[in-house]
Write an enzyme that holds these catalytic residues in place. Structure first.
Site, PDB file in Angstrom:
ATOM      1  N   GLU A  62      -1.656   0.997   6.734  1.00  0.00           N
ATOM      2  CA  GLU A  62      -1.806   2.241   5.979  1.00  0.00           C
ATOM      3  C   GLU A  62      -2.602   3.274   6.776  1.00  0.00           C
ATOM      4  OE1 GLU A  62       0.206   2.157   3.639  1.00  0.00           O
ATOM      5  OE2 GLU A  62       0.384  -0.016   3.591  1.00  0.00           O
TER       6      GLU A  62
ATOM      7  N   GLY B 127       0.830  -1.184   0.000  1.00  0.00           N
ATOM      8  CA  GLY B 127       0.000   0.000   0.000  1.00  0.00           C
ATOM      9  C   GLY B 127       0.867   1.238   0.000  1.00  0.00           C
ATOM     10  N   MET B 128       0.282   2.348  -0.396  1.00  0.00           N
ATOM     11  CA  MET B 128       0.951   3.645  -0.295  1.00  0.00           C
ATOM     12  C   MET B 128      -0.026   4.617   0.333  1.00  0.00           C
ATOM     13  SD  MET B 128       3.588   5.417  -0.545  1.00  0.00           S
ATOM     14  CE  MET B 128       3.637   7.101   0.042  1.00  0.00           C
TER      15      MET B 128
END
Length: 471
Positions: free
Chosen positions: A138, A111-112
């Protein structure tokens, strides 16, 4: 034309644009999922009603969630198709939004944490919510990484070490301490694997990495360190151990939570010296004791000496889940299988990381006696036919470690279905360390999938396979 306004300042690395045929579905009072039309139903099913609990616990521990207060979104006359629809609006009001965008399968990371809209791998869409809790990491970045950010990539651990700690605090509140300790044990095993692969004394295995530019102003693999290479288990898991050590020095969980809450809201962009200086200011009694220079645990050693963490948090509460997994792995590694004892263990109720821990134990004991893996496969279709990516990775590693050529198609299918770095690189390492048939599978699979891999993942695989990497 779309206008997006955001009142909070953010560092440039958190800005991202997503362009495509994207639709959305609400999954909570302040959350929605975004995806291509073919994925939206799966995304909604996986996350409907899931996110709000994680957000609420994060707020309880670390303070208000401040991101994603949308500005106006307008479609202006003359913009082309649909110009008659003059204005679409989003309310600009608290409590903010936490949305998720599901990326194409080639997205190389889990994830970002882009504020307002986390970019997430589709690998978490297991179909049974068994990987839904991956989003806790996240969400934790909403405080650690987004509200307070590492000033340079040489101290990436500030983002990830504190986020791993926050993730496990939230997980403990939601799932209990034993399960969180089990998950942390899996993370520790990955750190051990990484340090064994690179060597403990590798300069990337310290928390403060010196990143030097190449002679032409760019970054070179031959001069200093490329920032891309700092993305490994060390800033995550060794960073987690250091933050856990700071909590251990405080000795009171609620007091340390209070420190994190104040720290996350106080600084926008910091160095490790800033963070540790604030820690000693916040706890003057610890500063007076000189906790930063305790022999063997000096803060300077944590930051600047490569190697295994000098302090490991106590994960013994997880033993009630680890022990049954270890004992079952022992049974499957035996020469003569005791099927009565094996059948007495009900793995149907085991959650993802207990199964992952079991498979990690099986992998460590591999190769197993002939025929055992085939029987294990038939016994647990929940594992051998899983759509859960964490289980698929381990099962593929077990196939390769036991040279099961008849099952190579599962390795090939998994690598064709996604390009996440965490899953892709270990499988290529395993294939390249195996017999000729496994090496041939590696070359064939890479040849077919290289165009769909992120350029960094392509280059890392080329290094594993001994292929030339373009500058």
């Amino acid at each position: 034309t779309f206008i997006f306004k955001m009142s909070q300042p953010i560092p440039s690395y958190l800005i991202a644009l997503a362009v495509g045929d994207i639709v959305s579905a609400d999954v909570g009072p302040r959350s929605r999922v975004w995806a291509e039309p073919c994925l939206i139903e799966a995304a909604k099913k996986e996350y409907d009603g899931v996110i709000e609990e994680f957000l609420a616990v994060g707020e309880k521990l670390f303070g208000p969630y401040v991101w994603g207060r949308y500005g106006q979104r307008a479609w202006f006359p003359g913009a082309g198709v649909g110009a008659s629809e003059l204005v679409l609006t989003e309310p600009c009001a608290p409590p903010g939004r936490y949305d998720i965008l599901f990326m194409p399968p080639s997205f190389p990371f889990g994830g970002m944490e882009n504020p307002c809209l986390t970019f997430l791998t589709p690998c978490v869409l297991a179909g049974d919510r068994s990987l839904a809790d991956v989003i806790i990491h996240e969400i934790s970045h909403s405080w650690f990484g987004n509200l307070v950010t590492n000033a340079t990539w040489g101290e990436f651990w500030l983002n990830e070490g504190f986020t791993m700690y926050a993730q496990r605090r939230i997980s403990t509140e939601v799932y209990g301490l034993p399960y969180t300790c089990l998950e942390a044990a899996t993370g520790r095993a990955l750190l051990r694997q990484h340090m064994d692969n690179t060597g403990e004394d590798h300069p990337l295995n310290k928390l403060r990495v010196v990143i030097e530019p190449g002679p032409w102003g760019g970054f070179s693999l031959f001069v200093g360190v490329n920032p891309e290479d700092t993305y490994n288990e060390t800033p995550y898991e060794k960073g987690f151990c250091f933050v856990s050590y700071l909590a251990h020095l405080v000795g009171d969980q609620s007091k340390f939570d209070g420190f994190l809450q104040v720290g996350a809201s106080r600084y926008p962009s910091i160095t490790a010296d800033d963070a540790l200086g604030f820690f000693l200011e916040y706890f003057p009694e610890l500063k007076e004791k000189g906790v930063d220079t305790i022999p063997g645990f000096e803060f300077d050693r944590w930051l600047n000496t490569p190697g295994w963490p000098p302090y490991l948090p106590d994960l013994s509460p997880g033993e009630q889940l680890m022990k049954p997994a270890e004992e079952l792995a022992e049974l499957w590694a035996a020469d003569g299988l005791n099927m009565e004892a094996i059948e007495a263990v009900d793995v149907a109720a085991w959650r993802t990381y207990q199964l992952v821990y079991f498979l990690d134990q099986v992998l460590q004991k591999s190769p197993l006696p002939e025929g055992n893996v085939e029987r294990l496969s038939k016994m647990y279709p929940k594992i051998s036919k899983a759509q859960n990516a964490e289980l698929r990775l381990r099962w593929c590693q077990i196939i390769l470690k036991n040279n099961l050529e008849a099952e190579y198609s599962k390795v090939k299918d998994f690598l064709h279905s996604q390009g996440k770095q965490k899953y892709t690189l270990p499988l290529y390492r395993a294939m390249w360390a195996g017999p000729e048939a496994a090496r041939a599978l590696a070359m064939e699979t890479f040849s077919a999938t290289a165009p769909q891999l992120h350029i960094n993942v392509q280059n890392y695989v080329k290094k594993i396979l001994g292929l030339e990497v373009a500058e």
